[in-house]
Scaffold this active site. Structure first.
Site, mmCIF file in Angstrom:
data_model
loop_
_atom_site.group_PDB
_atom_site.id
_atom_site.type_symbol
_atom_site.label_atom_id
_atom_site.label_comp_id
_atom_site.label_asym_id
_atom_site.label_seq_id
_atom_site.Cartn_x
_atom_site.Cartn_y
_atom_site.Cartn_z
ATOM 1 N N SER A 173 17.074 11.746 28.912
ATOM 2 C CA SER A 173 17.511 13.711 29.082
ATOM 3 C C SER A 173 16.026 14.071 28.846
ATOM 4 O O SER A 173 14.933 14.104 28.040
ATOM 5 C CB SER A 173 17.828 13.893 27.769
ATOM 6 O OG SER A 173 18.254 15.136 28.347
ATOM 7 N N HIS B 203 43.829 0.181 23.847
ATOM 8 C CA HIS B 203 44.156 1.695 24.057
ATOM 9 C C HIS B 203 42.742 2.193 23.890
ATOM 10 O O HIS B 203 42.849 3.055 23.362
ATOM 11 C CB HIS B 203 45.154 2.079 23.240
ATOM 12 C CG HIS B 203 46.664 0.908 23.814
ATOM 13 N ND1 HIS B 203 47.525 1.052 24.704
ATOM 14 C CD2 HIS B 203 47.611 -0.667 23.053
ATOM 15 C CE1 HIS B 203 48.488 0.428 24.833
ATOM 16 N NE2 HIS B 203 48.335 0.029 23.822
#
Length: 458
Positions: free
Chosen positions: A263, A134
């Site tokens: 970036s 999970h």
């Protein structure tokens, strides 16, 4: 792969199929001369694409355009080119050959990815790492064992691609509705001559032919082909998503080149662009299976032509997409970077909670009461959790255990109770067994095709 779906490959295969048909018809007694056969053989790759395009513009029929173009350079054989056949003799049979060849291009690439990941799994078979269920911290596994989960999916894909390739058959020569009526007329009702597919399957190196077809081979075949490619896309998407998540945790990263920019605005960024590219293309690959599902469902009776334009797009796109995804994943798998100290730090943050059961059992062995110990641990765990969640501090559960006199019987054993390798179970042994018994044997057919490292394309 681009050549495999190119016009030169396609129309060159058409001409070879016309040659094979003439050779088979000649061997079965039709009046076809050696000179006609030789003329066709000499012009297999002498394709005037400009003339073919002009013929197709005039005739609005691609097969007849190429019959005329082939006949133009084979005047002696012109009368027997395409004799008794329908367009799907060259169209569908070529598609089946191209699909087979496409699988033969993909399979060694997939084997190379599996091989690279197997080497990675073997190298890190014993390195403990925090497991996640999970996407929440769970019991420890190892870096190599997690990689084996990826490899297992890819090995399943390898088997499925091999099966899909081996299940392909030759459409053969069955005429306009699949009954072979035109050939039965050519051979004056001699069923023994018309019913023998080996006259052609031997030429194209596909061992079997479909006994029953309409005008086309069943479009269910395309569903099978595209389904295994979509399944491969799902596997690669899962693998690359895991790598992207691990990159965020700074535990494992894909290759990042010296001058690579992550970036334009944030110079420190190390974005996992290769894995993101794989995920992006894998989603496209997974959606393409919808095309053949819908196409097969609307094929009226013996055939409708609304399959054609769709298939020309989706089949080529699927193989080309799978091809570049595998190349990119190979590049990733050859340059994965592991940061053991980051992994160890995250284990230290979570391991104290995981060790509570071991601490309880050790206390019971030392003469303690299981229920009393459980309550003590519960209280200390809640206090440590509050430090982590409310104060942003480190997990100090073990310090609390050390400070509590109740746990003095096991204070000297805490280090061994907290050894990460004692929490990974049989993960290292599972890696060794899996690689030896399942992965390496599956790669044996591809041993001569492993190649060198691959550079990332722009």
């Amino acid at each position: 792969m681009a050549f495999n779906f190119s016009e030169r490959k396609k129309f060159g295969t058409w001409r070879r199929l016309w040659l094979y048909l003439a050779q088979a018809e000649k061997s079965l007694g039709l009046p076809i001369t050696d000179e006609q056969i030789q003329e066709m053989e000499a012009n297999l790759d002498n394709i005037d694409f400009k003339m073919a395009a002009e013929e197709e513009k005039k005739l609005r029929h691609d097969v007849m355009a190429h019959v005329h173009t082939f006949a133009h350079c084979c005047p002696k054989a012109a009368a027997i080119i395409h004799l008794g056949a329908t367009s799907c003799y060259v169209g569908d049979n070529t598609d089946l050959i191209v699909l087979r060849d496409g699988f033969n291009l993909l399979l060694p690439k997939l084997a190379r990815v599996i091989s690279r990941l197997a080497d990675f799994a073997e190298k890190y078979a014993e390195l403990p790492t925090l497991g996640f269920t999970h996407y929440q911290p769970a019991q420890l596994t190892t870096v190599g064992k997690r990689c084996c989960l990826w490899i297992q999916d890819l090995c399943m894909d390898l088997q499925k691609l091999e099966r899909a390739r081996d299940d392909l058959r030759f459409r053969g020569v069955k005429g306009t509705t699949g009954t072979q009526a035109s050939f039965l007329q050519l051979f004056e009702g001699d069923h023994s001559k018309v019913s023998q597919p080996k006259h052609l399957t031997d030429f194209v190196l596909i061992s079997r032919a479909y006994i029953v077809t309409g005008q086309t081979y069943s479009r269910k075949v395309d569903i099978e082909v595209m389904s295994v490619l979509a399944s491969l896309g799902a596997s690669i998407h899962k693998i690359c998503t895991d790598i992207r998540l691990l990159a965020n945790l700074k535990e494992i990263e894909e290759p990042f080149e010296k001058d690579q920019i992550g970036s334009s605005a944030m110079p420190y960024k190390r974005n996992p662009m290769r894995s993101e590219r794989c995920c992006s293309l894998a989603r496209h690959l997974m959606t393409l299976v919808l095309d053949p599902l819908q196409t097969a469902s609307v094929q009226w009776f013996e055939r409708t032509l609304d399959d054609s334009a769709n298939r020309r797009v989706c089949l080529a796109e699927a193989f080309l997409t799978a091809d570049i995804i595998l190349s990119t994943l190979q590049n990733i798998s050859e340059g994965l970077v592991v940061y053991p100290k980051v992994i160890a730090r995250r284990i230290r943050q979570e391991l104290p909670f995981m060790a509570t059961e071991n601490i309880i059992m050790a206390m019971v062995k030392a003469g303690g009461n299981r229920q009393d110990c459980h309550e003590k641990i519960r209280v200390l765990s809640q206090q440590a959790a509050a430090v982590v969640k409310q104060e942003g501090g480190d997990n100090d559960l073990i310090d609390r255990v050390r400070a509590d006199p109740y746990f003095s019987p096991i204070h000297g054993h805490l280090e061994s109770l907290l050894d990460p390798s004692s929490f990974t179970g049989r993960a290292p042994q599972q890696v060794a067994k899996f690689l030896k018994e399942e992965v390496r044997p599956a790669l044996v057919p591809y041993q001569g095709k492993m190649g060198g490292k691959i550079e990332l394309a722009l």
